[in-house]
Scaffold this motif. Structure first.
Motif, PDB file in Angstrom:
ATOM      1  N   ARG A 127       0.844  -1.196   0.000  1.00 20.22           N
ATOM      2  CA  ARG A 127       0.000   0.000   0.000  1.00 20.22           C
ATOM      3  C   ARG A 127       0.887   1.257   0.000  1.00 20.22           C
ATOM      4  O   ARG A 127       0.683   2.180  -0.790  1.00 20.22           O
ATOM      5  N   GLY A 128       1.892   1.284   0.885  1.00 17.63           N
ATOM      6  CA  GLY A 128       2.797   2.432   0.950  1.00 17.63           C
ATOM      7  C   GLY A 128       3.569   2.619  -0.343  1.00 17.63           C
ATOM      8  O   GLY A 128       3.762   3.749  -0.809  1.00 17.63           O
ATOM      9  N   GLY A 129       4.005   1.523  -0.946  1.00 15.65           N
ATOM     10  CA  GLY A 129       4.710   1.599  -2.222  1.00 15.65           C
ATOM     11  C   GLY A 129       3.828   2.149  -3.321  1.00 15.65           C
ATOM     12  O   GLY A 129       4.252   2.983  -4.131  1.00 15.65           O
ATOM     13  N   LEU A 130       2.577   1.700  -3.339  1.00 18.29           N
ATOM     14  CA  LEU A 130       1.636   2.190  -4.354  1.00 18.29           C
ATOM     15  C   LEU A 130       1.291   3.655  -4.113  1.00 18.29           C
ATOM     16  O   LEU A 130       1.138   4.424  -5.072  1.00 18.29           O
ATOM     17  N   GLU A 131       1.188   4.052  -2.852  1.00 22.37           N
ATOM     18  CA  GLU A 131       0.914   5.465  -2.559  1.00 22.37           C
ATOM     19  C   GLU A 131       2.079   6.349  -3.009  1.00 22.37           C
ATOM     20  O   GLU A 131       1.868   7.432  -3.560  1.00 22.37           O
ATOM     21  N   ASN A 132       3.305   5.874  -2.811  1.00 21.01           N
ATOM     22  CA  ASN A 132       4.480   6.610  -3.309  1.00 21.01           C
ATOM     23  C   ASN A 132       4.454   6.697  -4.835  1.00 21.01           C
ATOM     24  O   ASN A 132       4.758   7.744  -5.414  1.00 21.01           O
ATOM     25  N   ALA A 133       4.099   5.588  -5.474  1.00 20.22           N
ATOM     26  CA  ALA A 133       4.006   5.574  -6.936  1.00 20.22           C
ATOM     27  C   ALA A 133       2.908   6.534  -7.403  1.00 20.22           C
ATOM     28  O   ALA A 133       3.088   7.250  -8.390  1.00 20.22           O
ATOM     29  N   MET A 134       1.797   6.564  -6.681  1.00 22.47           N
ATOM     30  CA  MET A 134       0.695   7.473  -7.025  1.00 22.47           C
ATOM     31  C   MET A 134       1.182   8.917  -6.992  1.00 22.47           C
ATOM     32  O   MET A 134       0.940   9.684  -7.929  1.00 22.47           O
ATOM     33  N   ASN A 135       1.890   9.289  -5.930  1.00 20.48           N
ATOM     34  CA  ASN A 135       2.427  10.651  -5.822  1.00 20.48           C
ATOM     35  C   ASN A 135       3.382  10.965  -6.965  1.00 20.48           C
ATOM     36  O   ASN A 135       3.358  12.064  -7.527  1.00 20.48           O
ATOM     37  N   TYR A 136       4.212   9.996  -7.324  1.00 21.99           N
ATOM     38  CA  TYR A 136       5.156  10.168  -8.434  1.00 21.99           C
ATOM     39  C   TYR A 136       4.387  10.433  -9.742  1.00 21.99           C
ATOM     40  O   TYR A 136       4.696  11.365 -10.483  1.00 21.99           O
ATOM     41  N   TYR A 137       3.372   9.612 -10.009  1.00 23.80           N
ATOM     42  CA  TYR A 137       2.632   9.748 -11.264  1.00 23.80           C
ATOM     43  C   TYR A 137       1.748  11.000 -11.285  1.00 23.80           C
ATOM     44  O   TYR A 137       1.509  11.567 -12.349  1.00 23.80           O
ATOM     45  N   ILE A 138       1.270  11.446 -10.126  1.00 24.64           N
ATOM     46  CA  ILE A 138       0.532  12.709 -10.066  1.00 24.64           C
ATOM     47  C   ILE A 138       1.470  13.850 -10.459  1.00 24.64           C
ATOM     48  O   ILE A 138       1.121  14.716 -11.261  1.00 24.64           O
ATOM     49  N   GLU A 139       2.678  13.816  -9.897  1.00 26.27           N
ATOM     50  CA  GLU A 139       3.680  14.845 -10.210  1.00 26.27           C
ATOM     51  C   GLU A 139       4.011  14.859 -11.704  1.00 26.27           C
ATOM     52  O   GLU A 139       4.205  15.912 -12.305  1.00 26.27           O
ATOM     53  N   LYS A 140       4.042  13.662 -12.309  1.00 30.05           N
ATOM     54  CA  LYS A 140       4.339  13.547 -13.742  1.00 30.05           C
ATOM     55  C   LYS A 140       3.097  13.747 -14.611  1.00 30.05           C
ATOM     56  O   LYS A 140       3.183  13.664 -15.837  1.00 30.05           O
ATOM     57  N   GLU A 141       1.959  13.954 -13.972  1.00 33.95           N
ATOM     58  CA  GLU A 141       0.680  14.141 -14.656  1.00 33.95           C
ATOM     59  C   GLU A 141       0.301  12.952 -15.540  1.00 33.95           C
ATOM     60  O   GLU A 141      -0.293  13.114 -16.609  1.00 33.95           O
ATOM     61  N   GLU A 142       0.602  11.760 -15.059  1.00 33.22           N
ATOM     62  CA  GLU A 142       0.235  10.526 -15.762  1.00 33.22           C
ATOM     63  C   GLU A 142      -0.975   9.927 -15.043  1.00 33.22           C
ATOM     64  O   GLU A 142      -0.870   8.965 -14.287  1.00 33.22           O
ATOM     65  N   TYR A 143      -2.124  10.529 -15.291  1.00 32.59           N
ATOM     66  CA  TYR A 143      -3.328  10.212 -14.532  1.00 32.59           C
ATOM     67  C   TYR A 143      -3.917   8.846 -14.844  1.00 32.59           C
ATOM     68  O   TYR A 143      -4.588   8.253 -13.997  1.00 32.59           O
ATOM     69  N   GLU A 144      -3.649   8.333 -16.027  1.00 39.93           N
ATOM     70  CA  GLU A 144      -4.123   6.979 -16.345  1.00 39.93           C
ATOM     71  C   GLU A 144      -3.447   5.962 -15.425  1.00 39.93           C
ATOM     72  O   GLU A 144      -4.084   5.037 -14.932  1.00 39.93           O
ATOM     73  N   GLU A 145      -2.166   6.172 -15.182  1.00 40.01           N
ATOM     74  CA  GLU A 145      -1.416   5.290 -14.274  1.00 40.01           C
ATOM     75  C   GLU A 145      -1.964   5.439 -12.843  1.00 40.01           C
ATOM     76  O   GLU A 145      -2.083   4.457 -12.116  1.00 40.01           O
ATOM     77  N   CYS A 146      -2.313   6.657 -12.465  1.00 38.60           N
ATOM     78  CA  CYS A 146      -2.886   6.911 -11.132  1.00 38.60           C
ATOM     79  C   CYS A 146      -4.180   6.127 -10.945  1.00 38.60           C
ATOM     80  O   CYS A 146      -4.437   5.578  -9.870  1.00 38.60           O
ATOM     81  N   SER A 147      -4.996   6.073 -11.984  1.00 35.01           N
ATOM     82  CA  SER A 147      -6.259   5.345 -11.931  1.00 35.01           C
ATOM     83  C   SER A 147      -6.003   3.852 -11.691  1.00 35.01           C
ATOM     84  O   SER A 147      -6.683   3.213 -10.885  1.00 35.01           O
ATOM     85  N   LYS A 148      -5.021   3.299 -12.397  1.00 29.13           N
ATOM     86  CA  LYS A 148      -4.659   1.883 -12.207  1.00 29.13           C
ATOM     87  C   LYS A 148      -4.209   1.644 -10.770  1.00 29.13           C
ATOM     88  O   LYS A 148      -4.583   0.646 -10.147  1.00 29.13           O
ATOM     89  N   ILE A 149      -3.375   2.554 -10.255  1.00 33.43           N
ATOM     90  CA  ILE A 149      -2.837   2.410  -8.901  1.00 33.43           C
ATOM     91  C   ILE A 149      -3.972   2.481  -7.882  1.00 33.43           C
ATOM     92  O   ILE A 149      -4.009   1.681  -6.931  1.00 33.43           O
ATOM     93  N   LYS A 150      -4.905   3.394  -8.080  1.00 33.11           N
ATOM     94  CA  LYS A 150      -6.045   3.539  -7.162  1.00 33.11           C
ATOM     95  C   LYS A 150      -6.825   2.226  -7.092  1.00 33.11           C
ATOM     96  O   LYS A 150      -7.218   1.781  -6.018  1.00 33.11           O
ATOM     97  N   ASN A 151      -7.031   1.601  -8.242  1.00 33.74           N
ATOM     98  CA  ASN A 151      -7.738   0.311  -8.282  1.00 33.74           C
ATOM     99  C   ASN A 151      -6.952  -0.785  -7.580  1.00 33.74           C
ATOM    100  O   ASN A 151      -7.542  -1.641  -6.917  1.00 33.74           O
ATOM    101  N   LEU A 152      -5.636  -0.755  -7.710  1.00 29.04           N
ATOM    102  CA  LEU A 152      -4.815  -1.762  -7.023  1.00 29.04           C
ATOM    103  C   LEU A 152      -4.896  -1.581  -5.508  1.00 29.04           C
ATOM    104  O   LEU A 152      -5.005  -2.562  -4.770  1.00 29.04           O
ATOM    105  N   ILE A 153      -4.858  -0.342  -5.051  1.00 32.77           N
ATOM    106  CA  ILE A 153      -4.923  -0.063  -3.614  1.00 32.77           C
ATOM    107  C   ILE A 153      -6.241  -0.600  -3.047  1.00 32.77           C
ATOM    108  O   ILE A 153      -6.264  -1.166  -1.949  1.00 32.77           O
ATOM    109  N   LYS A 154      -7.331  -0.468  -3.796  1.00 28.48           N
ATOM    110  CA  LYS A 154      -8.634  -0.984  -3.350  1.00 28.48           C
ATOM    111  C   LYS A 154      -8.619  -2.511  -3.175  1.00 28.48           C
ATOM    112  O   LYS A 154      -9.371  -3.040  -2.361  1.00 28.48           O
ATOM    113  N   LYS A 155      -7.761  -3.190  -3.945  1.00 31.71           N
ATOM    114  CA  LYS A 155      -7.717  -4.666  -3.893  1.00 31.71           C
ATOM    115  C   LYS A 155      -6.884  -5.195  -2.734  1.00 31.71           C
ATOM    116  O   LYS A 155      -6.927  -6.377  -2.441  1.00 31.71           O
ATOM    117  N   ILE A 156      -6.118  -4.317  -2.108  1.00 31.97           N
ATOM    118  CA  ILE A 156      -5.249  -4.781  -1.011  1.00 31.97           C
ATOM    119  C   ILE A 156      -6.057  -4.900   0.275  1.00 31.97           C
ATOM    120  O   ILE A 156      -6.821  -4.067   0.635  1.00 31.97           O
TER     121      ILE A 156
END
Length: 101
Positions: free
Chosen positions: A72-101
């Motif tokens: 979860r912490g790793g995915l949250e770090n990745a989410m912050n990274y992708y938000i900073e890079k404005e790669e929102y499609e990747e953020c959406s995937k990460i959000k869905n993965l976090i829900k599955k944990i």
């Protein structure tokens, strides 16, 4: 008498990158590490693994792995990274993965 051996060659894709210690310490491979982290955690969730490998340090026997309780912490770090890079499609995937944990 002739013996014929048939060998099927299967190309396997490497699931973790090999990076130098210097690159790891300098975070020079951060985009690659984030991509690998997210995809390998996704696979870990799907296969119900206890940990996932994310990189191998070149010229050592060191493999960096992330245990399930840190996904979860790793995915949250990745989410912050992708938000900073404005790669929102990747953020959406990460959000869905976090829900599955």
């Amino acid at each position: 008498m002739e013996i014929v051996v048939k060998v099927d060659v299967v190309k396997m894709t490497r699931k973790i990158p090999i990076i130098s210690l210097e690159d790891f310490e300098a975070k020079a491979k951060k985009p690659l590490m984030m991509k690998t982290l997210v995809s390998n955690i996704a696979e870990g969730i799907k296969d119900n693994l206890e940990s996932v490998n994310v990189a191998e340090i070149k010229h050592t026997d060191i493999i960096l792995s992330v245990p399930k309780d840190e996904w979860r912490g790793g995915l949250e770090n990745a989410m912050n990274y992708y938000i900073e890079k404005e790669e929102y499609e990747e953020c959406s995937k990460i959000k869905n993965l976090i829900k599955k944990i």
